[in-house]
Every structure is written in C-alpha cells, then in structure tokens.
Design an enzyme around this catalytic site. Structure first.
Site, PDB file in Angstrom:
ATOM      1  N   SER A  67       0.739  -1.336   0.170  1.00  0.00           N
ATOM      2  CA  SER A  67      -0.059  -0.015  -0.015  1.00  0.00           C
ATOM      3  C   SER A  67       0.838   1.195   0.004  1.00  0.00           C
ATOM      4  O   SER A  67       1.793   1.387   0.734  1.00  0.00           O
ATOM      5  CB  SER A  67      -0.884  -0.060   1.302  1.00  0.00           C
ATOM      6  N   SER A 144     -12.433   7.466   8.436  1.00  0.00           N
ATOM      7  CA  SER A 144     -13.292   8.518   8.205  1.00  0.00           C
ATOM      8  C   SER A 144     -14.714   8.402   8.139  1.00  0.00           C
ATOM      9  O   SER A 144     -15.242   9.138   8.127  1.00  0.00           O
ATOM     10  CB  SER A 144     -12.693   9.554   7.169  1.00  0.00           C
ATOM     11  N   ASP A 193     -22.322  -0.021   2.560  1.00  0.00           N
ATOM     12  CA  ASP A 193     -21.179   0.347   2.102  1.00  0.00           C
ATOM     13  C   ASP A 193     -20.879  -0.209   0.955  1.00  0.00           C
ATOM     14  O   ASP A 193     -20.259   0.394  -0.327  1.00  0.00           O
ATOM     15  CB  ASP A 193     -20.216   0.085   2.994  1.00  0.00           C
TER      16      ASP A 193
HETATM   17  C1  GLA Z   1     -21.019   1.350   8.594  1.00  0.00           C
HETATM   18  C2  GLA Z   1     -21.579  -0.098   8.340  1.00  0.00           C
HETATM   19  C3  GLA Z   1     -22.715   0.138   7.407  1.00  0.00           C
HETATM   20  C4  GLA Z   1     -23.922   0.766   8.040  1.00  0.00           C
HETATM   21  C5  GLA Z   1     -23.431   2.165   8.526  1.00  0.00           C
HETATM   22  C6  GLA Z   1     -24.354   3.080   9.513  1.00  0.00           C
HETATM   23  O1  GLA Z   1     -20.690   2.194   7.539  1.00  0.00           O
HETATM   24  O2  GLA Z   1     -20.812  -0.602   7.585  1.00  0.00           O
HETATM   25  O3  GLA Z   1     -23.218  -1.256   6.819  1.00  0.00           O
HETATM   26  O4  GLA Z   1     -24.531   0.176   8.774  1.00  0.00           O
HETATM   27  O5  GLA Z   1     -22.102   2.110   9.411  1.00  0.00           O
HETATM   28  O6  GLA Z   1     -25.334   3.313   8.744  1.00  0.00           O
END
Ligand code: GLA
Length: 406
Positions: A67, A144, A193
């Site tokens: 990395s 972050s 995500d």
């Molecule tokens: C993190 C998790 C997601 C979601 C958010 C809160 O980013 O990876 O799956 O639960 O928190 O909304």
C-alpha cells in the site's frame, strides 16, 4: 493516476509488465443511518475519491500486497494456499487487524464460500489458480467513515473478476465483499457500504431497500448546492466501536416486539405501528434504539420523495432530524460530530447537516450553497478547533461512478 501507479508498481515490484490499473470509489451516505442491518432503506452515493490499484497475475501461487499509503509496512507476501486455507479468518477475534486482511478476506471468500466458489470453478478447477502482485493507493482518509474498507474490498473483488475472467455481477461483488467483512474481518456491517461502492453511478444517489436489495438511482440535482464532507479527524475503528452492540440491541428490541407484532425487521414497521407496540420492548434504551431504526427508515423514504419533488429544504430538514435521532436515541455521535453538525446548522447557505457512516467519529455530510462554502469551512472549522482542540478537514465532493479499469 494510471502512469503514477504503474511507476510506483515498477519501483516496488521491479517491473510493471502485465500490470493494469483499477479504481473503486468511497461512499458517503446522505440519509438512512444504521438502517441497513434493520431491513430499512439507505440513500448513499459513490464519491470520486476512492482506492486505486495496479495489479497483475503471477505465474506461481505467491500473493504480494503493497500500500502506497503505508510504505513503512513494505510488501506483504503470502500465498494463495495460505489465504485459501482460511486459518486467519477463523481466529479473527484474537488477531490484530492488518490492512491486508481486506484483500485476503476477498480471496478467501471467493474460494471458501460455497456460493462464490461455484462462480470461480470451471471444469472442476478453481479459476483463481495463480497469485497476484497488487499495489494499492487510496485517496479516502482512513477511518473517516467514507468506506475506505469497502472500497478496498470491492476493488479487490473487481480486480479478481477482471484478471481471472470471472462471471460475477457488481451486485454479487457487493454481497461477497460484505461477507468478507462480516466473516473474515469480523465486523458485522450491513450491505450499504459495499453496495454503494460497487453500484455507484455518476451524479446519482442509490435508494436501496436493504431487505430486498431493490434499488433505484435518484439523480442528485442539487443546483447551486454542493455536498461538503467535514472530517472530525477522530478515527473511528468500527471493530472496537459500539457498532456490533447497537446491532444486537436492535435485534433484541425486535425479538421483544415479536410478542405483539409480526415483523421480519424493524424496517417493516411504520412509526404508528411502533408507537402501538413499543411497550412490549420494556427497556428504555432498547426502545430508543428501535425508535431510531423505525423513524430513520421513514425519513429516508421521505427524503427521496423530497428530492424528487425538488424540495431541497425538506431534504435538509430530514437530514437534521436524522442527526438528532442518531445523537439522542441511537447515541452514536459524540462531541466531535455534534460540534461540527451544530456549528453547520448555524451557517448561512446550509440546507442540512448530519453525521454520516457508523458514527463515533468520522465525518459529517453537509449540503452547502456553493457561494458559502469558504465561509462554512472557516467558521465551522474554527468553532470545532476551539471546542475540541482538533482540526477538521473539509472536502467539497462530486458524486462518482462504480469500479472500473482505468
Ligand atoms: C457502517 C456499516 C454500514 C452501516 C453504517 C451505518 O458504515 O458498514 O453497513 O450500518 O455503518 O449506517
């Protein structure tokens, strides 16, 4: 970026023959927080910042990872056989998480999860039969809350799809990456995500129903307004945060609700239904957690409607309400996030502001009129450092697309 990455690859691995360059974005969630593991809706979008990688196949079974963000760690060398045997994964609770666990977790999932194993087998043989050299470079600040982990995961899965010619959809890449995060990395995250990163579309946000994975792209017509992300620079480690605890509190609240109502998830309940049945939860904290999940889901549906009706003011108010609920009912904010958001609410040209991601540090998301961005950064930044002694970073961001080969 392509040229720079290939040069770096050459420096690290001796030559860049056969290497190609790939990208996967980070994401910011506009509204719908802590709803994804409660069967509710989310409304994230992919960012133009993300993770780049130069990668190539090898003739042997070695795996080499490097990395450019952690040059001091040097090259990590392992082999397909080690990763596939999965020893690391089983004992994840007792080991220190390394960044290389993200790509390793993806390879492990491809070769160990029966569903994905079917996709990587041809004529009884695994298609993933040679090692790789990969060099990563991320432009998302780590920890972050802008999904640097999902970005590395989805990017690695995408590289594997491309280099070994595997027939896997982007939606499956999202699910595979979530599985790796849950089972290999050991964070019990929802699908938001990985889905946002894998399915991102330029200038669109993704309105996703996490219980069915039905989704819709909603154009982000913000006119004179921009998305401004503010980073608390307080690192948020999901693994050691209270994330998993919040998740089990919601599960417990739902279990108690089952005594009086038949709902598969908290996301199945309307606000009215929740008010009717909530006494069955019989615990003040659990009731607040569940109330957040139910009402945040409703706010997300309303926010998308507001956006479609070009009612940005209403969209912003719903963002603000989301933050209040995350602060008071879900208790995942803290002084850093609250200071940034409460200062943002007072600025001219701000339509809405809230924390984004898991919470406990990380970033806030703000919708700010473009003429006021400079003043916003200056004013909010100075309130923040006065109050917390930390320096906030600000990024006015554009909404980008999903993974690609550059
Ligand atoms: C993190 C998790 C997601 C979601 C958010 C809160 O980013 O990876 O799956 O639960 O928190 O909304």
């Amino acid at each position: 970026m392509r040229g720079e990455l290939l040069n770096r690859f050459k420096e690290v691995y001796g030559d860049a023959e056969g290497a190609d360059v790939f990208f996967a974005p980070g994401r910011v969630n506009l509204i719908g927080e802590h709803t994804d593991y409660n069967g509710g809706h989310v409304f994230p979008c992919a960012l133009e910042i993300g993770t780049y990688a130069a990668a190539r196949l090898r003739d042997d079974r070695k795996l080499r990872f490097y990395s450019a963000n952690f040059p001091e760690a040097g090259v990590t060398e392992t082999s397909l056989d080690d990763v596939v045997s999965g020893e690391n994964a089983v004992d994840y609770k007792n080991r220190k998480l390394m960044w290389t666990d993200y790509p390793k977790g993806i390879i492990w999932t491809f070769t160990q999860n029966p569903h994905y194993k079917k996709l990587v087998k041809k004529d009884g043989k695994l298609l993933i039969d040679r090692g790789m050299d990969i060099l990563y470079y991320g432009t998302i600040p780590n920890g972050s809350g802008l999904s640097s982990s999902a970005s590395i995961e989805v990017l690695t899965a995408y590289i594997i799809k491309e280099l070994y010619n595997i027939d896997i959809s982007l939606k499956d890449i999202a699910l595979l990456s979530q599985y790796a995060e849950n089972k290999y990395v050991g964070v019990n995250c929802g699908i938001m995500d990985q889905f946002a990163v894998a399915m991102g579309k330029k200038n669109h946000a993704i309105f996703l129903d996490t219980s069915t994975l039905h989704f819709e792209y909603a154009p982000l017509n913000l006119g004179e307004y921009k998305i401004v992300i503010a980073n608390t620079n307080k690192r948020r480690g999901l693994g050691d945060s209270k994330y998993n605890e919040r998740r089990s509190q919601c599960e417990e609240a739902l279990r108690r609700l089952h005594a009086v109502v038949d709902a598969d998830t908290l996301g199945d309940l309307t606000g009215e239904e929740f008010e009717t049945y909530k006494d069955a939860i019989k615990d003040e904290t659990l009731t607040r957690r569940a109330r957040h999940a139910v009402y945040e889901n409703q706010r997300t549906i309303d926010a998308v409607e507001a956006l479609k009706a070009d009612d940005l003011q209403r969209f912003g108010r719903l963002m603000n309400e989301s933050h209040i609920s995350l602060r008071d009912d879900y208790e995942v904010t803290g002084i850093e996030l609250d200071t940034l958001v409460e200062a943002a609410w007072k600025q001219e040209g701000v339509i809405g502001a809230r924390m984004t991601g898991a919470g406990f540090g990380g970033c806030t998301v703000n919708i700010v009129h473009r003429d006021y961005i400079d003043a916003f950064e200056k004013n909010v930044g100075s309130v923040y450092s006065e109050r917390t002694g930390l320096k906030a970073d600000f990024y006015a961001v554009d909404v980008g697309g999903g993974p690609c080969r550059l």
